[in-house]
Design a protein around this motif. Structure first.
Motif, PDB file in Angstrom:
ATOM      1  N   TRP A   1       0.866  -1.177   0.000  1.00  0.00           N
ATOM      2  CA  TRP A   1       0.000   0.000   0.000  1.00  0.00           C
ATOM      3  C   TRP A   1       0.911   1.240   0.000  1.00  0.00           C
ATOM      4  CZ3 TRP A   1      -5.503  -0.498   1.180  1.00  0.00           C
ATOM      5  CH2 TRP A   1      -6.179   0.727   1.176  1.00  0.00           C
ATOM      6  N   PRO A   2       0.769   2.145  -0.991  1.00  0.00           N
ATOM      7  CA  PRO A   2       1.630   3.344  -1.003  1.00  0.00           C
ATOM      8  C   PRO A   2       1.544   4.074   0.344  1.00  0.00           C
ATOM      9  CG  PRO A   2       0.336   3.232  -3.018  1.00  0.00           C
ATOM     10  CD  PRO A   2      -0.176   2.143  -2.116  1.00  0.00           C
ATOM     11  N   SER A   3       2.661   4.465   0.895  1.00  0.00           N
ATOM     12  CA  SER A   3       2.660   5.044   2.241  1.00  0.00           C
ATOM     13  C   SER A   3       3.716   6.128   2.392  1.00  0.00           C
ATOM     14  CB  SER A   3       2.908   3.955   3.279  1.00  0.00           C
ATOM     15  OG  SER A   3       4.294   3.782   3.494  1.00  0.00           O
ATOM     16  N   ARG A   4       3.703   6.751   3.580  1.00  0.00           N
ATOM     17  CA  ARG A   4       4.675   7.795   3.909  1.00  0.00           C
ATOM     18  C   ARG A   4       5.970   7.221   4.446  1.00  0.00           C
ATOM     19  NH1 ARG A   4       1.019  12.410   4.279  1.00  0.00           N
ATOM     20  NH2 ARG A   4      -1.035  11.510   4.526  1.00  0.00           N
TER      21      ARG A   4
ATOM     22  N   ALA B   1     -11.382  -2.103   2.080  1.00  0.00           N
ATOM     23  CA  ALA B   1     -10.456  -0.980   2.261  1.00  0.00           C
ATOM     24  C   ALA B   1      -9.558  -0.832   1.033  1.00  0.00           C
ATOM     25  CB  ALA B   1      -9.612  -1.184   3.516  1.00  0.00           C
TER      26      ALA B   1
ATOM     27  N   ILE C   1      -3.632   3.553   7.410  1.00  0.00           N
ATOM     28  CA  ILE C   1      -3.108   2.526   6.493  1.00  0.00           C
ATOM     29  C   ILE C   1      -1.911   3.054   5.685  1.00  0.00           C
ATOM     30  CG2 ILE C   1      -3.638   0.933   4.603  1.00  0.00           C
ATOM     31  CD1 ILE C   1      -6.522   0.828   5.592  1.00  0.00           C
ATOM     32  N   PRO C   2      -1.980   4.288   5.135  1.00  0.00           N
ATOM     33  CA  PRO C   2      -0.800   4.782   4.403  1.00  0.00           C
ATOM     34  C   PRO C   2       0.181   5.562   5.283  1.00  0.00           C
ATOM     35  CG  PRO C   2      -2.710   6.182   3.946  1.00  0.00           C
ATOM     36  CD  PRO C   2      -3.129   5.198   5.011  1.00  0.00           C
TER      37      PRO C   2
ATOM     38  N   ARG D   1       4.718   7.990  -7.500  1.00  0.00           N
ATOM     39  CA  ARG D   1       4.562   7.633  -6.080  1.00  0.00           C
ATOM     40  C   ARG D   1       3.252   6.911  -5.791  1.00  0.00           C
ATOM     41  NH1 ARG D   1       6.602  12.374  -2.147  1.00  0.00           N
ATOM     42  NH2 ARG D   1       6.548  10.661  -0.654  1.00  0.00           N
ATOM     43  N   ILE D   2       2.242   7.133  -6.642  1.00  0.00           N
ATOM     44  CA  ILE D   2       0.952   6.506  -6.350  1.00  0.00           C
ATOM     45  C   ILE D   2       0.514   5.552  -7.456  1.00  0.00           C
ATOM     46  CG2 ILE D   2       0.128   8.365  -4.844  1.00  0.00           C
ATOM     47  CD1 ILE D   2      -1.522   9.362  -7.264  1.00  0.00           C
TER      48      ILE D   2
ATOM     49  N   GLU E   1      -6.473   2.982  12.566  1.00  0.00           N
ATOM     50  CA  GLU E   1      -7.714   3.266  11.835  1.00  0.00           C
ATOM     51  C   GLU E   1      -7.455   3.302  10.333  1.00  0.00           C
ATOM     52  OE1 GLU E   1     -10.464   6.129  13.792  1.00  0.00           O
ATOM     53  OE2 GLU E   1      -8.666   6.742  14.864  1.00  0.00           O
ATOM     54  N   GLY E   2      -8.531   3.388   9.555  1.00  0.00           N
ATOM     55  CA  GLY E   2      -8.411   3.433   8.094  1.00  0.00           C
ATOM     56  C   GLY E   2      -7.437   4.505   7.624  1.00  0.00           C
ATOM     57  N   GLY E   3      -7.453   5.648   8.297  1.00  0.00           N
ATOM     58  CA  GLY E   3      -6.569   6.743   7.903  1.00  0.00           C
ATOM     59  C   GLY E   3      -5.098   6.452   8.156  1.00  0.00           C
TER      60      GLY E   3
ATOM     61  N   GLY F   1      -9.565   2.409  -1.355  1.00  0.00           N
ATOM     62  CA  GLY F   1      -8.367   3.214  -1.566  1.00  0.00           C
ATOM     63  C   GLY F   1      -8.059   3.358  -3.054  1.00  0.00           C
TER      64      GLY F   1
END
Lengths: 369, 369
Positions: free
Chosen positions: B145-148, B253, B235-236, B295-296, B231-233, B257
């Protein structure tokens, strides 16, 4: 049934009264007052009951002459915080600004309520003071979701009132969500979809198969078209207007969608900030970027509506700024003016009746909206 | 345990062999062959077993001299379609390219398998032919999952192998997901979070409270840090590396996304296409927009890995183009080279042992990766 006694009282002299909780949001009462400023200009018939610390609110209002005569203060000593447990607030919440905000709807002074406070506590106080509509087992929270539909939004519920839902609850969500889409977005005949992990009928959990059957059978009497199962990717699509799911799944989908949008928006800022050439490009692209931002601005979709109670309650995001608060108050105003509580009650009652004497009475319903 | 007999056979002469299903994807075998072209250049030690219609594949390969000597064809008469039911394929799937792709891993010819076909059927065939690892109740599908995070990705599981999961299953997902993050992303000590509707311990369903307890207790022996509920927020986010959830919630989810990202990307195209000024801006902003897209790009995160079987299987998205197929094959190659199946088996076994003789043996594990 479109004008009940409460609505008439709440609309005293052609005015629509909205009860607003000034406290409990992350940005404090200043953001709420700033939101009311925006609404006061856009909604000339709106009147506000503002609940919270009187001296603090008086000081804030003194700086805003445009709100003079539009806001009536209701002092409350206490504030519900984000850390308070719903059960605690149900026992001892009397005297908080949240409790008093809901009571103004209960006693007919206001046509709808708005709060930025603790969601669980707000639902608990709303259920305790307003009570569930006859025939409703689990109330639900409905939200707007940016979509490819002409209105720009779809409706999804439940996004977090309850962590579970039986097939019969999902059926009520469908009827309530359809009624909300009609009143909130003026969608004549909403298309309702049931969220699942695939669109084929054999996919997903047993209660979803049962709900699929129930939602299909009730479509006619509840005034919607049933499109069957939809997947996560369909939530923002134009093949559906209302997405029905349990509060656990709905809450995770909602926060996942918000989190994804935030990630992309942050990545976009970084991409347009990498070196002078990118910053120059951002300047040139300003209008396009603004146009994009308006379509996915989460503040404009702000406002979760509690469905299934004797009264309309809008939950504004805890971190709402003035723009977000204004969107939530405008939504409450639109629903109060439409007599939403009354038409929702009628819709639930007729669905209930149809369920009892089906199929003979299927023609009765569908006239109140 | 890091080098089993199978891996040695699959790595004949320092080569890493990947078994690839050429059929069953939405874009047909041409996209798969184009994906192998990309991999052949990037992965000099890779060798491919390509399963499907021999005459069709011969024609496609004849045009690609760079693949000469790198691809060995395995003819299969039949193809699993997207409409075939998993139960049907389990009974009569022998002779399909999917079946034969998995069998090459089973008999030790290949170190990992890749298919763009029907997910349910691929999981059914993989379970039937490869069998579950001892101690695993429900296999899971893990995705990037694309993330920070610095690596650019988080791992989430289960995203759709099974529609439900008990607390004990979620515990196995945590151990398997952590092992996958170590082998797939080189995360030394993954942080594992449990997906829920709130981060407070009293939130959510009963099985999640039980799982919260189990995941916390097993963190040390399974070599991860447990960050509790997310939480859902989140995930990334960069507060977690591995997100654990049941396959129903995870699938919704994931698709939510993907759907949100697609919506924003389409809105962005429309915004940059509204009038000549916007199109000019897009031209100037090209580099920034490309940087963002990289990136995405969902194609680069392509590849759901089946965890909990005696063999590594990568499910590529059904609509994968050459870039997507290449990403999935590269992932399979990385896992095969790392001896992932063996280290996952060891991880699951040591977690199992620790559960049986806890807490005395807590120090034993954690050396095989």
């Amino acid at each position: 049934m479109t004008t009940g006694q409460d609505t008439e009282r709440a609309e005293n002299g052609g005015r629509t009264v909205i009860s607003v909780d000034a406290m409990g949001g992350d940005r404090g009462p200043a953001a709420v007052v700033a939101g009311l400023m925006i609404c006061a200009e856009r909604l000339p018939d709106a009147q506000f009951l503002l609940h919270g610390n009187e001296s603090e609110l008086k000081r804030l209002l003194a700086r805003q002459p445009t709100l003079a005569g539009r806001v009536e203060l209701r002092h409350a000593d206490r504030v519900v915080t984000m850390h308070d447990k719903p059960s605690q607030i149900m026992r001892s919440g009397n005297g908080t600004s949240m409790w008093s905000t809901i009571d103004s709807v209960k006693n007919g002074e206001a046509g709808a309520a708005v709060s930025c406070g603790n969601t669980g506590a707000l639902m608990a106080v709303s259920m305790l003071r307003l009570r569930k509509l006859p025939g409703v087992n689990r109330p639900a929270i409905a939200c707007y979701w940016p979509s490819r539909n002409p209105s720009g939004f779809n409706v999804m519920l439940d996004v977090g009132a309850d962590i579970k839902a039986e097939a019969a609850d999902l059926l009520q969500y469908a009827a309530m969500g359809a009624s909300y889409a009609k009143n909130g977005m003026q969608t004549a005949r909403p298309r309702v979809g049931l969220l699942n992990v695939g669109t084929e009928e054999h996919k997903g959990r047993a209660e979803l198969h049962e709900a699929h059957h129930l939602l299909g059978a009730a479509a006619e009497v509840s005034g919607y078209d049933f499109v069957g199962f939809v997947e996560g990717g369909d939530i923002p699509s134009d093949r559906v207007d209302v997405i029905v799911t349990d509060g656990f799944t709905g809450n995770i989908a909602l926060k996942t969608g918000e989190g994804t949008a935030k990630l992309i928006s942050d990545f976009m800022k970084e991409a347009f900030n990498a070196g002078w050439m990118s910053r120059f490009a951002a300047l040139i692209a300003m209008n396009s970027l603004k146009r994009l931002a308006r379509r996915i601005d989460p503040r404009l979709a702000n406002g979760g509506v509690f469905l299934g109670l004797n009264g309309t309650v809008v939950k504004s995001h805890g971190s709402s700024d003035a723009t977000g608060v204004a969107a939530a108050v405008e939504l409450a105003h639109r629903l109060a003016k439409a007599g939403f509580t009354q038409s929702l009650a009628a819709r639930v009652a007729s669905a209930e009746r149809a369920g009892q004497d089906a199929p003979a009475s299927a023609g009765e319903a569908g006239s109140e909206e």
